[in-house]
Design a protein around this motif. Structure first.
Motif, short mmCIF file in Angstrom:
data_model
loop_
_atom_site.label_atom_id
_atom_site.label_comp_id
_atom_site.label_asym_id
_atom_site.label_seq_id
_atom_site.Cartn_x
_atom_site.Cartn_y
_atom_site.Cartn_z
N PRO A 108 3.23 114.11 -74.31
CA PRO A 108 3.85 112.95 -73.65
C PRO A 108 5.19 113.30 -73.00
CG PRO A 108 3.91 112.69 -76.03
CD PRO A 108 3.03 113.86 -75.75
N GLY A 109 5.93 114.23 -73.60
CA GLY A 109 7.19 114.65 -73.01
C GLY A 109 6.98 115.31 -71.65
N SER A 110 5.92 116.10 -71.54
CA SER A 110 5.62 116.77 -70.28
C SER A 110 5.26 115.79 -69.17
CB SER A 110 4.47 117.77 -70.47
OG SER A 110 4.87 118.83 -71.33
N VAL A 111 4.63 114.68 -69.56
CA VAL A 111 4.29 113.64 -68.58
C VAL A 111 5.56 113.13 -67.91
CG1 VAL A 111 3.42 111.27 -68.34
CG2 VAL A 111 2.14 112.93 -69.71
N ILE A 169 12.97 119.80 -76.46
CA ILE A 169 14.07 118.93 -76.85
C ILE A 169 15.32 119.20 -76.01
CG2 ILE A 169 13.24 118.47 -79.18
CD1 ILE A 169 15.15 120.58 -80.25
N ASP A 170 15.34 120.32 -75.31
CA ASP A 170 16.43 120.61 -74.39
C ASP A 170 16.48 119.58 -73.26
OD1 ASP A 170 18.63 122.18 -73.53
OD2 ASP A 170 17.36 123.25 -72.11
N HIS A 171 15.35 118.91 -73.02
CA HIS A 171 15.25 117.90 -71.97
C HIS A 171 15.06 116.50 -72.55
CE1 HIS A 171 14.98 121.17 -69.11
NE2 HIS A 171 13.95 121.68 -69.77
N VAL A 172 15.45 116.30 -73.78
CA VAL A 172 15.16 115.04 -74.46
C VAL A 172 15.85 113.86 -73.80
CG1 VAL A 172 17.05 115.08 -76.15
CG2 VAL A 172 14.84 114.05 -76.77
N SER A 173 16.95 114.10 -73.11
CA SER A 173 17.65 113.00 -72.43
C SER A 173 16.79 112.35 -71.36
CB SER A 173 18.96 113.50 -71.81
OG SER A 173 18.71 114.51 -70.86
N MET A 174 15.80 113.07 -70.84
CA MET A 174 14.91 112.52 -69.83
C MET A 174 13.89 111.54 -70.42
SD MET A 174 13.78 115.66 -67.35
CE MET A 174 14.92 116.48 -66.24
N MET A 175 13.72 111.59 -71.74
CA MET A 175 12.61 110.86 -72.36
C MET A 175 12.88 109.36 -72.54
SD MET A 175 10.81 113.48 -72.47
CE MET A 175 10.95 115.26 -72.54
N GLU A 176 14.14 108.96 -72.34
CA GLU A 176 14.51 107.54 -72.46
C GLU A 176 14.06 106.97 -73.79
OE1 GLU A 176 13.25 105.39 -69.02
OE2 GLU A 176 14.29 106.71 -67.63
N THR A 177 14.33 107.72 -74.84
CA THR A 177 13.94 107.33 -76.19
C THR A 177 15.17 107.36 -77.09
OG1 THR A 177 11.74 108.31 -75.88
CG2 THR A 177 12.44 107.90 -78.14
N LYS A 178 15.31 106.34 -77.90
CA LYS A 178 16.44 106.31 -78.83
C LYS A 178 16.23 107.38 -79.90
CE LYS A 178 19.02 103.30 -81.97
NZ LYS A 178 19.11 101.96 -82.60
#
Length: 202
Positions: A108-111, A169-178
């Motif tokens: 889902p993160g890759s999406v 997780i290096d791009h976790v800020s893109m995921m818009e998840t708390k």
């Protein structure tokens, strides 16, 4: 010496780079120009018909899929501090967690990552991206139950799960998840590991 077919923007390639540096294994990087679609041309397709990196080369032996490469190298080198436990039940739990990492976070993160990185916003699929974000949030809530008590996900030490999660997780800020606080602290620990920093912050 090992050869690693990879591309610097490939999150899956970064996993293997992190592992190789963590284990101090000597290797050479073989650049595959994904931006020029080199991975879809016959020379590379003869190496991996799926047209994906990374691929490990050891003489005539070729192996793709990042988690399979890491598992192979671990089993081959028989390190004094193995990342996979000998106990079959503990190893099965770790393998379960590896699968959950792939299906409940990385996919889902890759999406979301692919859309935000490579697709014009007018062509995004908002519902699919929102559903992916919710799925990631649910996953974080689940692993929080571990990280509320432990510093790392398995065996309370930096290991294969952290290596697999790190480039994503290096791009976790893109995921818009708390992010639950224990998860946020874990991400910070992982991203400050020397082998991780060496790859993600060249």
């Amino acid at each position: 010496m090992y050869g690693l077919y990879s591309h610097p923007n490939s999150t899956y390639s970064k996993r293997v780079h992190i592992y190789l540096k963590f284990r101090n294994l000597e290797y050479e990087t073989i650049h595959v120009a994904l931006d020029k679609l080199e991975n879809r041309k016959k020379p590379f397709l003869s190496i991996n018909p799926y047209g994906k990196v990374p691929v490990l080369k050891e003489g005539e032996f070729l192996l793709s899929e990042s988690s399979a490469i890491i598992r192979y190298l671990e089993e081959k080198h028989k390190f004094a501090n193995p990342l996979f436990p000998e106990d079959p039940k503990q190893r099965a739990i770790l393998n379960q967690m590896i699968n959950q990492c792939e299906s409940e976070f990385c996919f889902p993160g890759s999406v979301i990552y692919f859309a935000k990185k490579f697709v014009p916003e007018e062509n995004w699929e908002p519902k699919r991206m929102k559903d992916s974000s919710k799925r990631i949030g649910r996953h974080f809530d689940i692993i929080e139950t571990i990280l509320a008590k432990e510093n790392y996900l398995f065996g309370n030490q930096f290991g294969v799960l952290e290596i697999l999660y790190a480039p994503f997780i290096d791009h976790v800020s893109m995921m818009e998840t708390k992010l639950p606080k224990p998860v946020e602290d874990w991400i910070d620990r992982v991203l400050h590991e020397p082998s991780v920093k060496q790859v993600l912050e060249p």
